[in-house]
Design a protein around this motif. Structure first.
Motif, short mmCIF file in Angstrom:
data_model
loop_
_atom_site.label_atom_id
_atom_site.label_comp_id
_atom_site.label_asym_id
_atom_site.label_seq_id
_atom_site.Cartn_x
_atom_site.Cartn_y
_atom_site.Cartn_z
N ILE A 115 37.55 36.09 20.94
CA ILE A 115 36.31 36.70 21.42
C ILE A 115 35.20 35.67 21.54
CG2 ILE A 115 35.37 37.46 19.20
CD1 ILE A 115 35.37 39.53 22.42
N MET A 116 35.20 34.67 20.66
CA MET A 116 34.21 33.60 20.74
C MET A 116 34.38 32.82 22.05
SD MET A 116 32.43 33.86 17.99
CE MET A 116 31.76 32.39 17.28
N LYS A 117 35.62 32.54 22.43
CA LYS A 117 35.89 31.84 23.68
C LYS A 117 35.38 32.65 24.87
CE LYS A 117 40.15 29.68 22.08
NZ LYS A 117 41.60 29.67 22.28
N ILE A 118 35.64 33.94 24.84
CA ILE A 118 35.21 34.82 25.94
C ILE A 118 33.69 34.84 26.04
CG2 ILE A 118 35.14 37.23 26.72
CD1 ILE A 118 38.01 37.47 25.50
N PHE A 161 27.38 34.05 26.99
CA PHE A 161 26.74 34.90 25.99
C PHE A 161 26.61 34.15 24.67
CE2 PHE A 161 28.91 37.86 28.87
CZ PHE A 161 27.84 38.62 29.27
N ASP A 162 25.68 34.59 23.86
CA ASP A 162 25.46 33.98 22.55
C ASP A 162 26.57 34.40 21.59
OD1 ASP A 162 24.54 33.03 20.12
OD2 ASP A 162 22.80 34.35 20.03
N PRO A 163 27.43 33.46 21.15
CA PRO A 163 28.49 33.84 20.21
C PRO A 163 27.96 34.18 18.83
CG PRO A 163 28.53 31.47 20.60
CD PRO A 163 27.48 32.05 21.52
N TYR A 170 30.48 39.33 14.93
CA TYR A 170 30.54 39.48 13.47
C TYR A 170 31.95 39.76 13.02
CZ TYR A 170 25.54 40.16 14.09
OH TYR A 170 24.23 40.01 14.43
N LYS A 171 32.28 39.32 11.82
CA LYS A 171 33.59 39.60 11.24
C LYS A 171 33.62 41.05 10.79
CE LYS A 171 37.00 37.64 8.15
NZ LYS A 171 38.05 37.82 9.11
N GLY A 172 34.72 41.71 11.12
CA GLY A 172 34.87 43.12 10.77
C GLY A 172 35.62 43.32 9.47
N ALA A 173 36.16 44.50 9.32
CA ALA A 173 36.89 44.88 8.11
C ALA A 173 38.13 44.01 7.96
CB ALA A 173 37.29 46.35 8.17
N GLU A 174 38.49 43.74 6.73
CA GLU A 174 39.66 42.91 6.43
C GLU A 174 40.96 43.70 6.47
OE1 GLU A 174 39.95 39.62 5.65
OE2 GLU A 174 37.83 39.23 5.99
N ALA A 175 40.88 45.02 6.34
CA ALA A 175 42.09 45.84 6.25
C ALA A 175 41.85 47.19 6.94
CB ALA A 175 42.44 46.08 4.77
N ILE A 192 30.52 45.83 10.64
CA ILE A 192 30.23 47.26 10.45
C ILE A 192 28.73 47.45 10.21
CG2 ILE A 192 30.65 49.25 8.94
CD1 ILE A 192 33.47 47.87 8.42
N SER A 193 28.16 46.62 9.35
CA SER A 193 26.72 46.71 9.07
C SER A 193 25.90 46.39 10.31
CB SER A 193 26.35 45.74 7.95
OG SER A 193 27.03 46.07 6.76
N ALA A 194 26.31 45.38 11.06
CA ALA A 194 25.58 45.00 12.28
C ALA A 194 25.65 46.11 13.33
CB ALA A 194 26.14 43.70 12.84
N LEU A 195 26.81 46.75 13.44
CA LEU A 195 26.97 47.84 14.40
C LEU A 195 26.03 48.99 14.07
CD1 LEU A 195 28.49 49.11 16.78
CD2 LEU A 195 30.22 49.86 15.15
N ILE A 196 25.94 49.36 12.81
CA ILE A 196 25.03 50.43 12.38
C ILE A 196 23.58 50.03 12.66
CG2 ILE A 196 24.11 51.67 10.37
CD1 ILE A 196 27.01 51.50 9.21
N GLU A 197 23.23 48.81 12.29
CA GLU A 197 21.86 48.33 12.49
C GLU A 197 21.47 48.35 13.98
OE1 GLU A 197 19.41 44.19 12.01
OE2 GLU A 197 20.95 44.64 10.52
N GLU A 198 22.35 47.86 14.83
CA GLU A 198 22.06 47.83 16.27
C GLU A 198 21.98 49.24 16.85
OE1 GLU A 198 21.26 45.33 18.41
OE2 GLU A 198 21.15 44.08 16.62
N ALA A 199 22.90 50.11 16.45
CA ALA A 199 22.93 51.47 16.98
C ALA A 199 21.69 52.27 16.57
CB ALA A 199 24.18 52.20 16.52
N MET A 200 21.13 51.98 15.42
CA MET A 200 20.00 52.74 14.91
C MET A 200 18.64 52.20 15.38
SD MET A 200 21.42 55.24 13.55
CE MET A 200 19.95 56.04 12.95
N LYS A 201 18.63 51.10 16.13
CA LYS A 201 17.36 50.59 16.65
C LYS A 201 16.76 51.59 17.62
CE LYS A 201 18.05 45.62 16.26
NZ LYS A 201 18.24 44.37 17.01
#
Length: 93
Positions: free
Chosen positions: A3-6, A12-14, A18-23, A37-46
């Motif tokens: 995803i970083m390569k893409i 786009f700014d890599p 963010y790293k997601g869940a390990e399992a 997960i935390s970043a997704l919540i933070e962005e969605a709640m803006k």
């Protein structure tokens, strides 16, 4: 890594990857943990007029965990991916 390569190929700014869940989720009630997960919540709640567009690749563990932690994000996101259609929350075989 992929995803970083893409992101870099698209200009786009890599730094927004963010790293997601390990399992995978252990059950339907317990959310996973991870910076993604935390970043997704933070962005969605803006407070934004536009919804957060999320492109899903692979397993939906991070999305499911974010929803378990903060269910109201469902009203603030649009998801797209090869196996999910967000409008009616159905999986596409």
């Amino acid at each position: 890594q992929e995803i970083m390569k893409i992101f870099m190929m698209g200009g786009f700014d890599p730094g927004v990857v963010y790293k997601g869940a390990e399992a995978p989720l252990q059950n339907e009630e317990t959310a996973g943990e991870g910076a993604g997960i935390s970043a997704l919540i933070e962005e969605a709640m803006k407070e934004e007029k536009r919804p957060l567009f999320v492109i899903c690749q692979g397993a939906l563990t991070n999305i499911a965990s974010a929803i378990l932690k903060q269910p109201e994000i469902c009203e603030r996101m649009l998801l797209e991916g090869p196996t999910i259609r967000w409008a009616d929350m159905s999986l596409i075989p």
